[in-house]
Design a protein around this motif. Structure first.
Motif, PDB file in Angstrom:
ATOM      1  N   GLN A 166     118.572  35.787  92.747  1.00  0.00           N
ATOM      2  CA  GLN A 166     118.712  34.450  93.324  1.00  0.00           C
ATOM      3  C   GLN A 166     120.129  33.892  93.122  1.00  0.00           C
ATOM      4  N   LEU A 167     120.887  34.489  92.211  1.00  0.00           N
ATOM      5  CA  LEU A 167     122.274  34.062  92.000  1.00  0.00           C
ATOM      6  C   LEU A 167     123.274  34.851  92.853  1.00  0.00           C
ATOM      7  N   ALA A 168     122.783  35.782  93.654  1.00  0.00           N
ATOM      8  CA  ALA A 168     123.686  36.674  94.385  1.00  0.00           C
ATOM      9  C   ALA A 168     124.660  35.924  95.292  1.00  0.00           C
ATOM     10  N   ASP A 169     124.184  34.971  96.080  1.00  0.00           N
ATOM     11  CA  ASP A 169     125.085  34.274  97.004  1.00  0.00           C
ATOM     12  C   ASP A 169     126.167  33.486  96.266  1.00  0.00           C
ATOM     13  N   PRO A 170     125.807  32.593  95.329  1.00  0.00           N
ATOM     14  CA  PRO A 170     126.885  31.872  94.644  1.00  0.00           C
ATOM     15  C   PRO A 170     127.766  32.789  93.797  1.00  0.00           C
ATOM     16  N   ALA A 171     127.186  33.789  93.167  1.00  0.00           N
ATOM     17  CA  ALA A 171     127.979  34.668  92.293  1.00  0.00           C
ATOM     18  C   ALA A 171     128.979  35.502  93.074  1.00  0.00           C
ATOM     19  N   GLY A 189     143.607  27.113  99.679  1.00  0.00           N
ATOM     20  CA  GLY A 189     143.714  26.065  98.677  1.00  0.00           C
ATOM     21  C   GLY A 189     142.391  25.466  98.254  1.00  0.00           C
ATOM     22  N   ARG A 190     141.293  26.013  98.761  1.00  0.00           N
ATOM     23  CA  ARG A 190     139.981  25.458  98.417  1.00  0.00           C
ATOM     24  C   ARG A 190     139.205  26.335  97.435  1.00  0.00           C
ATOM     25  N   GLY A 191     139.761  27.474  97.042  1.00  0.00           N
ATOM     26  CA  GLY A 191     139.046  28.450  96.228  1.00  0.00           C
ATOM     27  C   GLY A 191     138.519  27.897  94.924  1.00  0.00           C
ATOM     28  N   LEU A 192     139.370  27.256  94.132  1.00  0.00           N
ATOM     29  CA  LEU A 192     138.912  26.727  92.848  1.00  0.00           C
ATOM     30  C   LEU A 192     137.981  25.537  93.025  1.00  0.00           C
ATOM     31  N   LEU A 193     138.127  24.805  94.125  1.00  0.00           N
ATOM     32  CA  LEU A 193     137.166  23.736  94.408  1.00  0.00           C
ATOM     33  C   LEU A 193     135.782  24.325  94.671  1.00  0.00           C
ATOM     34  N   LEU A 194     135.728  25.454  95.381  1.00  0.00           N
ATOM     35  CA  LEU A 194     134.450  26.142  95.608  1.00  0.00           C
ATOM     36  C   LEU A 194     133.875  26.667  94.295  1.00  0.00           C
ATOM     37  N   VAL A 195     134.725  27.261  93.464  1.00  0.00           N
ATOM     38  CA  VAL A 195     134.272  27.763  92.165  1.00  0.00           C
ATOM     39  C   VAL A 195     133.685  26.611  91.355  1.00  0.00           C
ATOM     40  N   GLU A 196     134.382  25.500  91.324  1.00  0.00           N
ATOM     41  CA  GLU A 196     133.909  24.328  90.585  1.00  0.00           C
ATOM     42  C   GLU A 196     132.568  23.832  91.123  1.00  0.00           C
ATOM     43  N   ALA A 197     132.431  23.779  92.432  1.00  0.00           N
ATOM     44  CA  ALA A 197     131.197  23.273  93.052  1.00  0.00           C
ATOM     45  C   ALA A 197     130.003  24.200  92.801  1.00  0.00           C
ATOM     46  N   MET A 198     130.233  25.498  92.749  1.00  0.00           N
ATOM     47  CA  MET A 198     129.148  26.461  92.610  1.00  0.00           C
ATOM     48  C   MET A 198     128.755  26.725  91.160  1.00  0.00           C
ATOM     49  N   SER A 199     129.612  26.340  90.220  1.00  0.00           N
ATOM     50  CA  SER A 199     129.442  26.736  88.825  1.00  0.00           C
ATOM     51  C   SER A 199     128.765  25.676  87.983  1.00  0.00           C
ATOM     52  N   PHE A 200     127.989  26.130  87.018  1.00  0.00           N
ATOM     53  CA  PHE A 200     127.471  25.261  85.963  1.00  0.00           C
ATOM     54  C   PHE A 200     128.660  24.778  85.124  1.00  0.00           C
ATOM     55  N   LEU A 210     129.894  45.001  92.119  1.00  0.00           N
ATOM     56  CA  LEU A 210     129.663  45.016  90.679  1.00  0.00           C
ATOM     57  C   LEU A 210     128.745  43.865  90.269  1.00  0.00           C
ATOM     58  N   VAL A 211     129.031  42.674  90.771  1.00  0.00           N
ATOM     59  CA  VAL A 211     128.220  41.496  90.447  1.00  0.00           C
ATOM     60  C   VAL A 211     126.803  41.664  90.982  1.00  0.00           C
ATOM     61  N   SER A 212     126.660  42.128  92.199  1.00  0.00           N
ATOM     62  CA  SER A 212     125.321  42.327  92.785  1.00  0.00           C
ATOM     63  C   SER A 212     124.518  43.347  92.000  1.00  0.00           C
ATOM     64  N   THR A 213     125.160  44.422  91.573  1.00  0.00           N
ATOM     65  CA  THR A 213     124.479  45.444  90.768  1.00  0.00           C
ATOM     66  C   THR A 213     123.960  44.842  89.467  1.00  0.00           C
ATOM     67  N   ALA A 214     124.791  44.066  88.793  1.00  0.00           N
ATOM     68  CA  ALA A 214     124.373  43.431  87.535  1.00  0.00           C
ATOM     69  C   ALA A 214     123.215  42.471  87.763  1.00  0.00           C
ATOM     70  N   LEU A 215     123.314  41.638  88.767  1.00  0.00           N
ATOM     71  CA  LEU A 215     122.255  40.657  89.030  1.00  0.00           C
ATOM     72  C   LEU A 215     120.940  41.336  89.388  1.00  0.00           C
ATOM     73  N   ASP A 216     121.006  42.395  90.179  1.00  0.00           N
ATOM     74  CA  ASP A 216     119.788  43.145  90.513  1.00  0.00           C
ATOM     75  C   ASP A 216     119.154  43.739  89.249  1.00  0.00           C
ATOM     76  N   ALA A 217     119.976  44.316  88.386  1.00  0.00           N
ATOM     77  CA  ALA A 217     119.462  44.930  87.158  1.00  0.00           C
ATOM     78  C   ALA A 217     118.801  43.893  86.249  1.00  0.00           C
TER      79      ALA A 217
END
Length: 124
Positions: A31-36, A92-103, A19-26
């Motif tokens: 360029q946001l595909a990997d972090p998103a 236990g690292r999921g939200l740390l990854l979200v935080e690191a990848m996000s604006f 779903l995210v990849s489809t939106a980003l392509d459209a």
């Protein structure tokens, strides 16, 4: 905006990434595909692992200036907490990854559940 309801099952992360990849392509923001896709995978995995209820909703909004807002809504009223990872822990690292990848990222408590969201920004 792109949005879809999913069952809260382990395979939901794969469908959410599509779903995210489809939106980003459209929107020509591939360029946001990997972090998103990493962020949505973590948010969906957390909902599958920790939330309650049968389903969840994934939303993808295009914001001004090359930003994208991703969110996972579930029916669990428990606020997720960033946990310090242990050296030998396999989770236990999921939200740390979200935080690191996000604006920016956060949690909106809603009647009957919550929305965990992330804003990603394309490089100029």
């Amino acid at each position: 905006m792109y949005a879809e309801n999913f069952e809260r099952v382990p395979g939901a992360a794969t469908a959410a990434r599509r779903l995210v990849s489809t939106a980003l392509d459209a929107w020509e923001l591939s360029q946001l595909a990997d972090p998103a896709t990493l962020v949505v995978s973590e948010l969906v995995s957390n909902a599958v692992r920790h939330a309650t209820g049968e389903g969840m909703r994934i939303t993808v909004h295009r914001l001004p200036t090359g930003r994208v807002h991703l969110a996972v809504l579930d029916r669990d009223p428990t606020r997720p907490q960033v946990q310090p990872p242990t050296p030998d822990g396999v989770s236990g690292r999921g939200l740390l990854l979200v935080e690191a990848m996000s604006f920016a990222w956060g949690v909106d408590m809603l009647p009957g559940g919550k929305r965990v969201w992330s804003v990603l920004e394309a490089a100029s």
